[in-house]
Structures are given as structure tokens and as C-alpha cells.
Enzyme design. Structure first.
Site, PDB file in Angstrom:
ATOM      1  N   SER A  29      26.581  36.439  35.870  1.00  0.00           N
ATOM      2  CA  SER A  29      27.108  35.471  34.899  1.00  0.00           C
ATOM      3  C   SER A  29      26.316  34.171  34.912  1.00  0.00           C
ATOM      4  O   SER A  29      26.201  33.520  35.952  1.00  0.00           O
ATOM      5  CB  SER A  29      28.550  35.095  35.244  1.00  0.00           C
ATOM      6  OG  SER A  29      29.427  36.066  34.803  1.00  0.00           O
ATOM      7  N   HIS A  60      27.065  37.312  29.358  1.00  0.00           N
ATOM      8  CA  HIS A  60      26.386  38.564  29.699  1.00  0.00           C
ATOM      9  C   HIS A  60      25.743  39.122  28.439  1.00  0.00           C
ATOM     10  O   HIS A  60      26.437  39.598  27.541  1.00  0.00           O
ATOM     11  CB  HIS A  60      27.370  39.582  30.272  1.00  0.00           C
ATOM     12  CG  HIS A  60      27.758  39.276  31.686  1.00  0.00           C
ATOM     13  ND1 HIS A  60      27.240  39.937  32.757  1.00  0.00           N
ATOM     14  CD2 HIS A  60      28.570  38.329  32.176  1.00  0.00           C
ATOM     15  CE1 HIS A  60      27.742  39.424  33.866  1.00  0.00           C
ATOM     16  NE2 HIS A  60      28.559  38.446  33.540  1.00  0.00           N
ATOM     17  N   HIS A  87      31.665  45.063  34.231  1.00  0.00           N
ATOM     18  CA  HIS A  87      32.599  44.858  35.343  1.00  0.00           C
ATOM     19  C   HIS A  87      33.666  45.938  35.344  1.00  0.00           C
ATOM     20  O   HIS A  87      33.987  46.502  34.295  1.00  0.00           O
ATOM     21  CB  HIS A  87      33.276  43.489  35.225  1.00  0.00           C
ATOM     22  CG  HIS A  87      32.324  42.338  35.260  1.00  0.00           C
ATOM     23  ND1 HIS A  87      31.636  41.931  34.145  1.00  0.00           N
ATOM     24  CD2 HIS A  87      31.929  41.536  36.268  1.00  0.00           C
ATOM     25  CE1 HIS A  87      30.862  40.912  34.474  1.00  0.00           C
ATOM     26  NE2 HIS A  87      31.016  40.647  35.755  1.00  0.00           N
ATOM     27  N   TYR A  89      36.786  45.531  35.566  1.00  0.00           N
ATOM     28  CA  TYR A  89      37.968  45.163  34.764  1.00  0.00           C
ATOM     29  C   TYR A  89      37.778  45.430  33.271  1.00  0.00           C
ATOM     30  O   TYR A  89      38.725  45.353  32.509  1.00  0.00           O
ATOM     31  CB  TYR A  89      38.367  43.699  35.001  1.00  0.00           C
ATOM     32  CG  TYR A  89      37.303  42.667  34.680  1.00  0.00           C
ATOM     33  CD1 TYR A  89      36.988  42.346  33.369  1.00  0.00           C
ATOM     34  CD2 TYR A  89      36.618  42.021  35.697  1.00  0.00           C
ATOM     35  CE1 TYR A  89      36.009  41.395  33.084  1.00  0.00           C
ATOM     36  CE2 TYR A  89      35.642  41.082  35.419  1.00  0.00           C
ATOM     37  CZ  TYR A  89      35.343  40.778  34.106  1.00  0.00           C
ATOM     38  OH  TYR A  89      34.372  39.854  33.824  1.00  0.00           O
ATOM     39  N   GLU A  90      36.556  45.766  32.867  1.00  0.00           N
ATOM     40  CA  GLU A  90      36.342  46.042  31.448  1.00  0.00           C
ATOM     41  C   GLU A  90      36.782  47.458  31.067  1.00  0.00           C
ATOM     42  O   GLU A  90      37.107  47.713  29.918  1.00  0.00           O
ATOM     43  CB  GLU A  90      34.865  45.825  31.083  1.00  0.00           C
ATOM     44  CG  GLU A  90      34.455  44.362  31.201  1.00  0.00           C
ATOM     45  CD  GLU A  90      32.979  44.138  30.913  1.00  0.00           C
ATOM     46  OE1 GLU A  90      32.596  44.193  29.742  1.00  0.00           O
ATOM     47  OE2 GLU A  90      32.218  43.923  31.876  1.00  0.00           O
ATOM     48  N   ALA A 117      27.702  35.495  40.111  1.00  0.00           N
ATOM     49  CA  ALA A 117      28.395  34.217  40.248  1.00  0.00           C
ATOM     50  C   ALA A 117      29.623  34.515  41.093  1.00  0.00           C
ATOM     51  O   ALA A 117      30.292  35.522  40.871  1.00  0.00           O
ATOM     52  CB  ALA A 117      28.801  33.696  38.879  1.00  0.00           C
ATOM     53  N   MET A 214      33.888  39.664  41.237  1.00  0.00           N
ATOM     54  CA  MET A 214      34.383  40.903  40.624  1.00  0.00           C
ATOM     55  C   MET A 214      33.262  41.901  40.342  1.00  0.00           C
ATOM     56  O   MET A 214      33.375  42.708  39.414  1.00  0.00           O
ATOM     57  CB  MET A 214      35.125  40.555  39.329  1.00  0.00           C
ATOM     58  CG  MET A 214      36.256  39.554  39.540  1.00  0.00           C
ATOM     59  SD  MET A 214      36.948  38.989  37.979  1.00  0.00           S
ATOM     60  CE  MET A 214      37.863  37.550  38.511  1.00  0.00           C
ATOM     61  N   SER A 215      32.196  41.843  41.118  1.00  0.00           N
ATOM     62  CA  SER A 215      31.064  42.731  40.811  1.00  0.00           C
ATOM     63  C   SER A 215      30.268  43.071  42.061  1.00  0.00           C
ATOM     64  O   SER A 215      30.745  42.929  43.179  1.00  0.00           O
ATOM     65  CB  SER A 215      30.134  42.047  39.806  1.00  0.00           C
ATOM     66  OG  SER A 215      29.494  40.937  40.418  1.00  0.00           O
ATOM     67  N   ASN A 238      31.938  27.954  41.914  1.00  0.00           N
ATOM     68  CA  ASN A 238      33.192  27.187  41.981  1.00  0.00           C
ATOM     69  C   ASN A 238      33.815  27.449  43.334  1.00  0.00           C
ATOM     70  O   ASN A 238      33.484  28.451  43.975  1.00  0.00           O
ATOM     71  CB  ASN A 238      34.156  27.677  40.884  1.00  0.00           C
ATOM     72  CG  ASN A 238      34.420  29.171  41.005  1.00  0.00           C
ATOM     73  OD1 ASN A 238      33.609  29.989  40.565  1.00  0.00           O
ATOM     74  ND2 ASN A 238      35.516  29.533  41.635  1.00  0.00           N
ATOM     75  N   HIS A 250      36.001  29.862  33.449  1.00  0.00           N
ATOM     76  CA  HIS A 250      34.727  30.552  33.240  1.00  0.00           C
ATOM     77  C   HIS A 250      33.660  29.532  32.846  1.00  0.00           C
ATOM     78  O   HIS A 250      32.483  29.696  33.174  1.00  0.00           O
ATOM     79  CB  HIS A 250      34.877  31.648  32.178  1.00  0.00           C
ATOM     80  CG  HIS A 250      33.685  32.558  32.087  1.00  0.00           C
ATOM     81  ND1 HIS A 250      33.252  33.330  33.153  1.00  0.00           N
ATOM     82  CD2 HIS A 250      32.819  32.799  31.082  1.00  0.00           C
ATOM     83  CE1 HIS A 250      32.178  34.015  32.793  1.00  0.00           C
ATOM     84  NE2 HIS A 250      31.886  33.713  31.545  1.00  0.00           N
TER      85      HIS A 250
HETATM   86  N1  HPA Z   1      36.797  34.473  41.817  1.00  0.00           N
HETATM   87  C1  HPA Z   1      36.398  35.666  41.359  1.00  0.00           C
HETATM   88  N2  HPA Z   1      35.283  35.850  40.696  1.00  0.00           N
HETATM   89  C2  HPA Z   1      34.502  34.774  40.463  1.00  0.00           C
HETATM   90  C3  HPA Z   1      34.855  33.503  40.899  1.00  0.00           C
HETATM   91  C4  HPA Z   1      36.067  33.337  41.619  1.00  0.00           C
HETATM   92  O1  HPA Z   1      36.463  32.233  42.061  1.00  0.00           O
HETATM   93  N3  HPA Z   1      33.859  32.664  40.497  1.00  0.00           N
HETATM   94  C5  HPA Z   1      32.942  33.407  39.845  1.00  0.00           C
HETATM   95  N4  HPA Z   1      33.325  34.698  39.819  1.00  0.00           N
END
Ligand code: HPA
Length: 276
Positions: A29, A60, A87, A89-90, A117, A214-215, A238, A250
Site C-alpha cells: 500500500s 493498489h 488481500h 479480506y477481498e 504497509a 493484512m498481507s 501508523n 487508510h
Molecule cells: N493494522 C493492520 N493493517 C495495517 C495497519 C494496521 O495498523 N497499518 C497498515 N496496515
């Protein structure tokens, strides 16, 4: 996905390229900019590829870039660069998630640099930190090798490290030489699509996770299954839920990725040159 489905993707891509890729790069990302490093690129939109899963997430691009990067007399291996990924979740179908890795392996890639990310759990890893993935924790209960490999091979693979230690050492040396600060840590894979709760993050911290996302883990597993050497890099975009007071978004993820993109690009580029 069946072998036939994979073959359809491979046949299409082979018709587009003149040289087989040996090194695959997956851009997470907001990190897609690295794709601009490829000179005289052959660009394929993933929507053109038969049986290729669609990426629907903002940030993406869903493009595959073939080519090399060059700098004076330095020339990289033949690259296959994935701008964007799918991902779990998709689709909730882990075979779709690893399809790009099986494509890369099928075309000839022997190594993988996989990036993402991620949220920082370790309080010392604040937004903008580039973290080499030393190992991972899989909290999804998913495994892309299920139904895809003989049990003996699976058991054998579990006894060798998925992340290539020599490649990690090389990458750390490259970072040091180029004055790019990096950390090393444990990446925890969750299914998403929701961000974690503060309680879940406390649990992950207890388990030893430094970052969450998540990846990446299924891609590492599938690449390892194919015999590829793997290096993983997380860009901490973050602080994870509850670690700081900032509300997760996001937008923050893409903003931070954007801020570190010069260092990220230099790091990946120099690691690639060191791998020739
Ligand atoms: N959690 C899950 N996935 C993420 C995060 C997060 O804080 N930041 C970027 N992808």
C-alpha cells in the site's frame, strides 16, 4: 485455483515478455512508486490476465511491470514487479492471494522481495520506520499450502526458515552502507478488513509481534513452497490501535508511505543491485 488456471495466466504473460524474470518484487500500500525505477518496462494491467484475481484496494494499482533497473554499469536481474496485491479480506480465498507468487515462480523467479504497509506495535517503531521481517505470526488460521502440496513436502518445508537469513543479512548491510535506518522484527498477519482492537494489539505485543498487517505472510509461505529466497520489508505507516491516540485511517497509511518513499526506493533498489 487449479494448475490449469495458473497455466492460463502464465501463457498470457509469457506472450508479453522476452526475458524470464528471476526476481519478484511485491509493492505494498502506497509503495507502488518503486515501479517507476524499471527502465523500458513492459507493463501489464492485471485485469487483462486470464484468471488473475482483481485488486480492489485504493493505493493498489493492479499492474505488473517487467524489466530491469540500471544505473551506469550496474544492471539488475530481470524483474517482475507487482504494483498492488490481493488481500485475503477481498475474497476470503487464500489461493487467490498467492496466485501472483505462483505466477512469478512459474515464470522463473528464484527470489522475492515482499513489502507492505503495517501498523507499529513495538513502541520504538514509529511511523516511517522500515522494518525487515525477521519472522512472522499467522493469526488467520489460513495456509495457502493446504490442498496444494504433498504432506511430506509441507512437513519438510516447515523445518527450514521461510525468510532467507543470508538475504536478510545482506539487506541489513545494504541499509547500513546507504545510511538508511532500519529495524528488524516480527510481523503478525491478520485477516482484516477491520483494523485491530486495542485488546488484540495488546495480545499481539504479548506474543512478540512488532508490527501488524493484512498481507505478506501467505506470499512468503507460497514463495517458500516454490523454493524461492524471501526478503520481507514492512513500512510502519501508523501506530497500531491503542499504541497511540491517533485514530487509524487508510489516509495515514498512504501519507506515511509517501513520506518514506525516497528511502524505501533507495533501499529496495540497492538491495536488488546487491542480489545480482
Ligand atoms: N493494522 C493492520 N493493517 C495495517 C495497519 C494496521 O495498523 N497499518 C497498515 N496496515
Amino acid at each position: 485455483m487449479t494448475q490449469t488456471a495458473l497455466n492460463d495466466s502464465l501463457e498470457f504473460l509469457r506472450s508479453k515478455i522476452t526475458a524470464a524474470p528471476t526476481l519478484a518484487v511485491v509493492l505494498g500500500s502506497g509503495l507502488g512508486d518503486f515501479g517507476n525505477q524499471v527502465q523500458r518496462p513492459t507493463i501489464v494491467s492485471t485485469s487483462e490476465i486470464p484468471n488473475y484475481p482483481a485488486s480492489t484496494v485504493q493505493g493498489h494499482a493492479g499492474r505488473i511491470i517487467f524489466g530491469t533497473i540500471e544505473d551506469g554499469s550496474r544492471k539488475s536481474q530481470q524483474l517482475i514487479v507487482f504494483q498492488g496485491r490481493v488481500h485475503l479480506y477481498e475474497s476470503n480465498d487464500v489461493q487467490k492471494v498467492v496466485h501472483p507468487i505462483r505466477v512469478a515462480a512459474g515464470l522463473g523467479a528464484k527470489s522475492l522481495i515482499v513489502t507492505n504497509a503495517a501498523g507499529g506495535i513495538n513502541r520504538l517503531y514509529d511511523p516511517g520506520t522500515l522494518m525487515f521481517i525477521q519472522d512472522y505470526i499467522n493469526l488467520t488460521g489460513e495456509n495457502p499450502l493446504i490442498g496444494n502440496e504433498s504432506i511430506n513436502t509441507i512437513l519438510h518445508k516447515r523445518t527450514t526458515p521461510a525468510m532467507e537469513p543470508a538475504l536478510l543479512e545482506k539487506a541489513k548491510t545494504v541499509a547500513l552502507k546507504n545510511g538508511i535506518k532500519t529495524k528488524e522484527g516480527i510481523y503478525c498477519w491478520t485477516k482484516g478488513p477491520t483494523y485491530e482492537t486495542a485488546a488484540e494489539i495488546r495480545m499481539m505485543a504479548t506474543l512478540g509481534a512488532d508490527a501488524v498487517g493484512m498481507s505478506t505472510v501467505p506470499e512468503i509461505m507460497a514463495a517458500h513452497q516454490s523454493g524461492m529466497s524471501v526478503l520481507g520489508i514492512s513500512c510502519i505507516t501508523n501506530m497500531a490501535t491503542g499504541i497511540s491516540d491517533t485514530k487509524l485511517s487508510h489516509a495515514e497509511v498512504t501519507e506515511t508511505a509517501n513520506r518514506v518513499k525516497t528511502d524505501f526506493t533507495t533501499l529496495v533498489r540497492e538491495i536488488i543491485f546487491s542480489m545480482t
